[in-house]
Design a protein around this motif. Structure first.
Motif, PDB file in Angstrom:
ATOM      1  N   PRO A  68       0.820  -1.213   0.000  1.00  0.00           N
ATOM      2  CA  PRO A  68       0.000   0.000   0.000  1.00  0.00           C
ATOM      3  C   PRO A  68       0.854   1.264   0.000  1.00  0.00           C
ATOM      4  O   PRO A  68       1.942   1.298   0.574  1.00  0.00           O
ATOM      5  CB  PRO A  68      -0.792  -0.126   1.302  1.00  0.00           C
ATOM      6  CG  PRO A  68       0.077  -0.957   2.192  1.00  0.00           C
ATOM      7  CD  PRO A  68       0.821  -1.899   1.301  1.00  0.00           C
ATOM      8  N   CYS A  69       0.356   2.297  -0.665  1.00  0.00           N
ATOM      9  CA  CYS A  69       1.012   3.602  -0.632  1.00  0.00           C
ATOM     10  C   CYS A  69      -0.054   4.686  -0.715  1.00  0.00           C
ATOM     11  O   CYS A  69      -1.201   4.425  -1.102  1.00  0.00           O
ATOM     12  CB  CYS A  69       2.038   3.743  -1.749  1.00  0.00           C
ATOM     13  SG  CYS A  69       1.351   3.623  -3.419  1.00  0.00           S
ATOM     14  N   GLU A  70       0.310   5.894  -0.359  1.00  0.00           N
ATOM     15  CA  GLU A  70      -0.615   7.030  -0.371  1.00  0.00           C
ATOM     16  C   GLU A  70      -0.205   7.988  -1.478  1.00  0.00           C
ATOM     17  O   GLU A  70       0.981   8.321  -1.621  1.00  0.00           O
ATOM     18  CB  GLU A  70      -0.596   7.725   0.993  1.00  0.00           C
ATOM     19  CG  GLU A  70      -1.108   6.819   2.102  1.00  0.00           C
ATOM     20  CD  GLU A  70      -0.819   7.343   3.512  1.00  0.00           C
ATOM     21  OE1 GLU A  70      -1.792   7.608   4.241  1.00  0.00           O
ATOM     22  OE2 GLU A  70       0.364   7.488   3.859  1.00  0.00           O
ATOM     23  N   TRP A  71      -1.227   8.435  -2.248  1.00  0.00           N
ATOM     24  CA  TRP A  71      -0.929   9.291  -3.399  1.00  0.00           C
ATOM     25  C   TRP A  71      -2.105  10.221  -3.678  1.00  0.00           C
ATOM     26  O   TRP A  71      -3.215   9.756  -3.867  1.00  0.00           O
ATOM     27  CB  TRP A  71      -0.641   8.421  -4.620  1.00  0.00           C
ATOM     28  CG  TRP A  71      -0.149   9.168  -5.812  1.00  0.00           C
ATOM     29  CD1 TRP A  71      -0.840   9.463  -6.949  1.00  0.00           C
ATOM     30  CD2 TRP A  71       1.152   9.736  -5.993  1.00  0.00           C
ATOM     31  NE1 TRP A  71      -0.071  10.153  -7.823  1.00  0.00           N
ATOM     32  CE2 TRP A  71       1.176  10.340  -7.269  1.00  0.00           C
ATOM     33  CE3 TRP A  71       2.298   9.781  -5.207  1.00  0.00           C
ATOM     34  CZ2 TRP A  71       2.295  10.991  -7.772  1.00  0.00           C
ATOM     35  CZ3 TRP A  71       3.424  10.418  -5.702  1.00  0.00           C
ATOM     36  CH2 TRP A  71       3.426  11.016  -6.966  1.00  0.00           C
ATOM     37  N   THR A  72      -1.842  11.488  -3.678  1.00  0.00           N
ATOM     38  CA  THR A  72      -2.845  12.538  -3.947  1.00  0.00           C
ATOM     39  C   THR A  72      -4.150  12.314  -3.187  1.00  0.00           C
ATOM     40  O   THR A  72      -5.244  12.411  -3.751  1.00  0.00           O
ATOM     41  CB  THR A  72      -3.137  12.642  -5.463  1.00  0.00           C
ATOM     42  OG1 THR A  72      -3.698  11.394  -5.932  1.00  0.00           O
ATOM     43  CG2 THR A  72      -1.876  12.974  -6.239  1.00  0.00           C
ATOM     44  N   GLY A  73      -4.034  11.999  -1.904  1.00  0.00           N
ATOM     45  CA  GLY A  73      -5.215  11.814  -1.075  1.00  0.00           C
ATOM     46  C   GLY A  73      -5.880  10.464  -1.197  1.00  0.00           C
ATOM     47  O   GLY A  73      -6.951  10.239  -0.612  1.00  0.00           O
ATOM     48  N   LEU A  74      -5.276   9.562  -1.949  1.00  0.00           N
ATOM     49  CA  LEU A  74      -5.822   8.221  -2.114  1.00  0.00           C
ATOM     50  C   LEU A  74      -4.910   7.191  -1.467  1.00  0.00           C
ATOM     51  O   LEU A  74      -3.710   7.403  -1.321  1.00  0.00           O
ATOM     52  CB  LEU A  74      -5.967   7.875  -3.603  1.00  0.00           C
ATOM     53  CG  LEU A  74      -6.830   8.784  -4.470  1.00  0.00           C
ATOM     54  CD1 LEU A  74      -6.757   8.323  -5.916  1.00  0.00           C
ATOM     55  CD2 LEU A  74      -8.274   8.790  -3.990  1.00  0.00           C
ATOM     56  N   LYS A  75      -5.497   6.056  -1.115  1.00  0.00           N
ATOM     57  CA  LYS A  75      -4.709   4.896  -0.713  1.00  0.00           C
ATOM     58  C   LYS A  75      -4.719   3.913  -1.878  1.00  0.00           C
ATOM     59  O   LYS A  75      -5.791   3.458  -2.312  1.00  0.00           O
ATOM     60  CB  LYS A  75      -5.299   4.225   0.533  1.00  0.00           C
ATOM     61  CG  LYS A  75      -4.525   2.985   0.973  1.00  0.00           C
ATOM     62  CD  LYS A  75      -5.209   2.293   2.139  1.00  0.00           C
ATOM     63  CE  LYS A  75      -4.423   1.072   2.603  1.00  0.00           C
ATOM     64  NZ  LYS A  75      -5.124   0.329   3.674  1.00  0.00           N
ATOM     65  N   ILE A  76      -3.545   3.615  -2.403  1.00  0.00           N
ATOM     66  CA  ILE A  76      -3.436   2.670  -3.510  1.00  0.00           C
ATOM     67  C   ILE A  76      -2.836   1.374  -2.976  1.00  0.00           C
ATOM     68  O   ILE A  76      -1.676   1.336  -2.557  1.00  0.00           O
ATOM     69  CB  ILE A  76      -2.563   3.237  -4.646  1.00  0.00           C
ATOM     70  CG1 ILE A  76      -3.163   4.551  -5.170  1.00  0.00           C
ATOM     71  CG2 ILE A  76      -2.448   2.221  -5.781  1.00  0.00           C
ATOM     72  CD1 ILE A  76      -2.332   5.215  -6.249  1.00  0.00           C
TER      73      ILE A  76
END
Length: 681
Positions: A68-76
């Protein structure tokens, strides 16, 4: 990591043929997103996802890793999967946990057999997809040649949304062709414009409003193109093609942006179907955070420090730490302790996870891969995960006496981790058989069993379960008579032997006039059965036979059950000898599907294996060959087929029948069996 709402989650799986660079690209994505402080390398064994010793040793993924990673306010939630065909079970399990797929293609090679396989898996589930042409920095990398391979093999709906700036050692990054007149060093402007026009047309077709505007000759704005492209991706009518160089961390940022912009949130996917266990009815389960809990267990591992770790995807409801859930599949309660979000081997504790998210929990007692976790009062059971049938088998023996006590529990725990493995005890040969998708799969599993569970085993080719029978009807007589002082022993039987063309075994009695009292019939039958366990040719069980007890005699004092059992046993041995005994071998129906280019090689190889080809069924560029083949000739076929077809052939086997072994081969089998028996003695 903070809690994320369902609409702020993206679940994406990385798929490819082996060696396309999934793990390196995943590592670049984590580094770009700030989830790791240093970008690891596969060659150094330092990547986040390849953390098992067997992976570092082979420099290749052998299991699926959650990243998991965080990107532009999302959790991917990124799932990195093995590309080697032996570990397809990991792919089949983990693809059930995601909402979209990113399929990698090697820029120097193009579409390979594994690419087509995982593409079909994603197609079966209706997953929105990207195609990523990776390794653009590699020697001989050619984006447009790879694109041609993608469009010819996977379809014209694969449309570039980026162009590479340069290639091979000169690869500098990517250019977004959604922008009209996109400019960068190393990009052909005319080519970029041509591809942009194709993209605009494909995007317009995904939206009626945009299509009307496009047909009127009006330009579509960037915002309209993004909206239409997203609609096309979600509908599956457009598959964006991107370019990256994972090891150089080029294109990873743009890939993350594309995932955020175009890939679906869980609520944008069709609801999963489940069975309402109360009414046994199929129902649709929307990803409602306030709905009843419904979570699929898609992976199980044995952690040396934490113990059994269960990975799950929540499709409805929420799961909280320090709570209880109901295992719908096994009708039992499980206690949930700490919930955590794994990233490779690291773990971050969270208080809860909601619908659409992926997490893990330790020490669930009864839960296995494929089970559904939910609520007892609202039991929703998801379809289990279907794994491919194993193709490669070995016989397993403990290496030492110390390993003998460990092997059963070690194999059981190994199967918990990898349900694509099968373990059975062959009743005919007495061997424990471990089966997997190929030799590498089995070898890795044995290494893992030693490291994690402390059990070492010796592998060998499984024995073929030959059988024996007779070729003609005959009769035999045997009298067991012994006097040792006091009561003697007396049993006298006459048996008739008849082949049974329909198979099976029958024992019947046709004694007239009480020549053998009825109370001795069971002893005679028992002696017959014991004698049939080992035939007279090579010690294999005797089948396809009817034995009739039709006469005999007894002594009022000396006859006993033991005497009649011995007499029957010896009479059977005598009758088998006189009945023209013959050796039978198992025959399997093999279906081999290969590209047409390999047909000649495959037919030639099958003929060398004493195969009887039944027919061929042509397909779209491939042909399925059906043949009957002796099991003894096909035991290592998985390895041979992969070699003959460059990994592009697949096959299945199914037991069909027993038939007589040709005389020269039978003689060799008999000699080997007698030699082995002599060694034991």
């Amino acid at each position: 990591m903070q809690a994320y709402a369902t609409d702020k989650i993206r679940n994406v799986i990385l798929l490819s043929h082996g060696g396309a660079g999934k793990t390196s690209l995943a590592e670049a994505m984590l580094f770009t997103a700030g989830a790791v402080t240093r970008q690891g390398r596969v060659e150094d064994g330092t990547t986040t996802s390849d953390y098992e010793p067997e992976e570092a040793k082979r420099r290749s993924s052998i299991q699926c890793a959650l990243l998991p990673c965080e990107w532009t306010g999302l959790k991917i939630n990124v799932l990195d999967t093995p590309g080697y065909l032996d570990f397809v079970g990991e792919v089949k399990a983990c693809i059930r946990a995601v909402d979209a797929a990113v399929i990698l293609v090697d820029a120097a090679v193009g579409v390979e057999v594994g690419t087509e396989m995982v593409w079909n898996y994603a197609e079966e589930l209706g997953l929105p997809r990207f195609v990523v042409v990776n390794k653009m920095d590699r020697e001989n990398a050619d984006f447009f040649r790879a694109l041609q391979s993608v469009q010819s093999r996977l379809g014209k709906k694969c449309i570039p949304i980026q162009l590479p700036s340069g290639a091979q050692a000169d690869f500098k990054g990517v250019v977004d062709i959604l922008d009209s007149g996109a400019e960068a060093v190393g990009v052909d402007k005319k080519q970029a414009q041509k591809l942009r026009e194709a993209l605009v047309e494909a995007v317009a077709e995904a939206d009626d409003g945009l299509m009307a505007k496009y047909l009127d000759g009006k330009d579509l704005s960037r915002e309209e193109l993004i909206r239409g492209l997203r609609a096309g991706v979600l509908a599956g009518s457009v598959v964006p093609v991107l370019a990256t160089a994972g090891t150089q961390n080029k294109g990873a940022r743009e890939l993350l942006n594309a995932i955020a912009a175009y890939m679906p949130a869980p609520a944008e996917r069709p609801p999963v179907e489940a069975v309402n266990a109360h009414g046994n009815q199929r129902v649709k389960v929307p990803p409602d955070p306030n709905g009843p809990l419904c979570a699929l267990v898609f992976k199980t591992t044995a952690d040396p420090y934490v113990g059994k770790v269960t990975y799950y995807r929540i499709f409805s409801g929420a799961m909280k730490a320090d709570s209880h859930v109901w295992n719908i599949s096994r009708d039992t309660q499980e206690r949930v302790g700490t919930i955590f979000v794994p990233r490779g081997k690291s773990q971050e504790h969270v208080p809860s996870l909601t619908a659409g998210d992926i997490g893990a929990v330790a020490k669930l007692a009864a839960t296995h891969t494929g089970d559904t976790l939910g609520q007892k009062d609202k039991p929703l059971r998801l379809d289990p995960i279907h794994f491919p049938d194993p193709l490669y088998s070995v016989a397993v023996e403990p290496k030492t006496k110390a390993d003998l006590d460990k092997i059963s529990s070690a194999l059981a725990r190994l199967l918990e981790e990898d349900p694509s493995l099968h373990v059975v005890k062959d009743q005919a040969t007495g061997e424990v058989i471990l089966s997997g998708m190929g030799d590498v799969h089995v070898d890795v599993s044995v290494e893992r069993m030693k490291r994690k569970f402390g059990a070492e085993v010796v592998l060998s080719v499984p024995k073929v379960p030959y059988r024996e029978t007779i070729g003609r009807a005959t009769k035999a007589e045997y009298k067991h008579k012994k006097q040792t002082g006091g009561h003697g022993q007396y049993g006298h039987v006459l048996l008739a032997f008849d082949p049974l063309p329909t198979g099976g075994f029958e024992f019947i009695e046709k004694v007239v006039g009480g020549a053998v009292p009825k109370n001795f019939y069971p002893a005679v039958e028992k002696g017959v059965h014991e004698a049939l366990h080992a035939g007279i040719l090579a010690g294999y069980p005797v089948v396809d036979l009817r034995i009739t007890l039709y006469d005999g005699s007894y002594h009022a004092v000396d006859s006993s059950e033991m005497a009649f059992k011995i007499a029957a046993h010896q009479c059977v041995r005598k009758g088998l000898t006189e009945g023209h005994p013959k050796l039978l071998e198992p025959i399997v129906l093999v279906r081999v599907t290969v590209p047409d280019a390999f047909m000649g090689d495959i037919i030639g190889d099958l003929n060398s294996r004493r195969a009887h080809v039944l027919g061929m069924v042509p397909g779209d560029g491939v042909t399925t060959i059906e043949a009957l083949v002796p099991m003894a000739e096909i035991q290592r076929y998985a390895v041979t087929l992969r070699s003959l077809t460059q990994g592009r052939g697949v096959f299945t086997t199914k037991f069909e029948r027993y038939q007589e072994v040709p005389a020269p081969i039978a003689q060799k089998i008999i000699e080997l069996a007698k030699a082995a028996q002599a060694v034991k003695v």
